[in-house]
Scaffold this active site. Structure first.
Site, mmCIF file in Angstrom:
data_model
loop_
_atom_site.group_PDB
_atom_site.id
_atom_site.type_symbol
_atom_site.label_atom_id
_atom_site.label_comp_id
_atom_site.label_asym_id
_atom_site.label_seq_id
_atom_site.Cartn_x
_atom_site.Cartn_y
_atom_site.Cartn_z
ATOM 1 N N THR A 1 0.885 -1.140 0.000
ATOM 2 C CA THR A 1 0.000 0.000 0.000
ATOM 3 C C THR A 1 0.926 1.192 0.000
ATOM 4 O O THR A 1 2.055 1.070 0.450
ATOM 5 C CB THR A 1 -0.866 -0.003 1.280
ATOM 6 O OG1 THR A 1 -1.849 -1.040 1.169
ATOM 7 C CG2 THR A 1 -1.603 1.295 1.498
ATOM 8 N N ASP B 1 -8.397 -2.672 4.738
ATOM 9 C CA ASP B 1 -8.455 -1.534 5.654
ATOM 10 C C ASP B 1 -8.269 -0.192 4.941
ATOM 11 O O ASP B 1 -8.732 0.844 5.418
ATOM 12 C CB ASP B 1 -7.322 -1.656 6.679
ATOM 13 C CG ASP B 1 -5.965 -1.669 5.966
ATOM 14 O OD1 ASP B 1 -5.748 -2.582 5.142
ATOM 15 O OD2 ASP B 1 -5.143 -0.759 6.200
ATOM 16 N N GLY C 1 -0.417 -3.083 5.492
ATOM 17 C CA GLY C 1 -0.322 -4.403 6.101
ATOM 18 C C GLY C 1 -1.583 -5.209 5.881
ATOM 19 O O GLY C 1 -2.365 -4.912 4.967
#
Ligand code: ASP
Length: 308
Positions: free
Chosen positions: A169, A200, A221
């Protein structure tokens, strides 16, 4: 107020052969964001610019160069948040856009909705005059090869355990000279994810959070772990309680590890303009602006953040 900026281009076990290009990528993103900030630009513009540049970088899993899902499709997630007003814009599982962070910004500015997904997000992009692209424009051979390799393992699912297939990301957080903070995050998500899977990254509080009273944070993550502890907000809440950016970053990663066993990384800027980062993955690609205005970029090693 003295501006501050920190960006990341993934925390995981980062493929050795991508180290040089990755460091160059995060450095270029930090330079671009910093140039805006030192010219009096806003934190919001700086994080958008930094993340958009990383989306354009085929080495990083965001925009061009994104991971393919189990059906060989690219579905992108992004968020941007303004710490001055708490306004935010986010997109999830959107296809055929080179710069999802720019689309997130348009959603934020439109101010009717905050999160658009899939075809609706794509239609909104079209409505706003954004250029739509074919998936081929986002696809790089590295990810096609990875997809083929994972396809051979019929039962493969991304579990969030450390593996040679890094999750990626990109993200940026900044403070501008007016004292406003902002955060942005963009990703192709985890490799070989199910179609429609959203991690997320585009979720407010999990992938990013920004509040002038508390600072700003952006995460990377294992999304399914990060969202359980609302990682970015966990860090900014800690900063609001008085922790420095570095302490808040380390605290948030400790919470992630202790409460979920998951892996990830985080960058934080606090309202005083201190920056920090932490990760419990083996490595994290990071660039920040030091006290003297010089840019530090590296693949950080080891399992704990360090003072920056
Ligand atoms: N957080 C992203 C996701 O779960 C992936 C990553 O940051 O490595 O989609």
């Amino acid at each position: 107020m003295k501006p501050a900026l920190i960006v990341h281009g993934d925390a995981w076990e980062i493929e050795e052969e991508s180290h040089v290009e990755r460091v160059a990528g995060v450095r270029a993103a930090a330079e671009a964001g910093w140039a805006l900030l030192t010219a009096g630009g806003s934190a919001l513009d700086a994080v958008e610019r930094a993340v958009a540049l990383m989306e354009d970088n085929p080495v990083l899993n965001a925009g061009v160069g994104s991971a393919l899902n189990r059906e060989g499709e690219i579905e992108l997630d992004a968020i941007i948040m303004d710490g001055r007003t708490l306004a935010l814009g986010a997109v999830a599982a959107v296809r055929g856009i080179t710069n999802p962070v720019k689309l997130a910004r348009l959603i934020m500015e439109d101010a009717v909705h905050s999160l658009l997904v899939g075809e609706g997000a794509r239609r909104f992009a079209e409505l706003k005059g954004m250029r739509l692209c074919a998936q081929a424009e986002l696809t790089v051979s590295r990810e096609v090869e990875r997809f083929r390799r994972l396809q051979e393992r019929a039962s493969y699912h991304p579990t969030g355990q450390l593996s040679p297939d890094p999750m990626d990301t990109v993200g940026a957080v900044a403070l501008d000279s007016a004292g406003n903070v902002a955060a942005a995050t963009s990703t192709g998500g985890v490799h070989f994810k199910m179609p429609g899977r959203v991690g997320d990254s585009p979720l407010v509080g999990s992938g990013a959070y920004a509040d002038n009273l508390a600072g700003a944070a952006a995460t990377t993550g294992h999304g399914e772990s990060i969202m359980r502890v609302v990682l970015a907000k966990t860090a900014t809440d800690a900063a609001e309680r008085g922790m420095s950016a570095q302490e808040a970053a380390e605290y948030a990663i400790r919470v992630l590890h202790e409460r979920t066993g998951g892996f990830g990384g985080i960058i934080v800027v606090d309202p005083h303009g201190r920056v920090g980062y932490a990760y419990n993955t083996p490595q994290m690609a990071i660039a920040w602006v030091g006290e003297d205005g010089s840019i530090h970029a590296e693949i950080a090693q080891q399992a704990a953040g360090k003072d920056v």
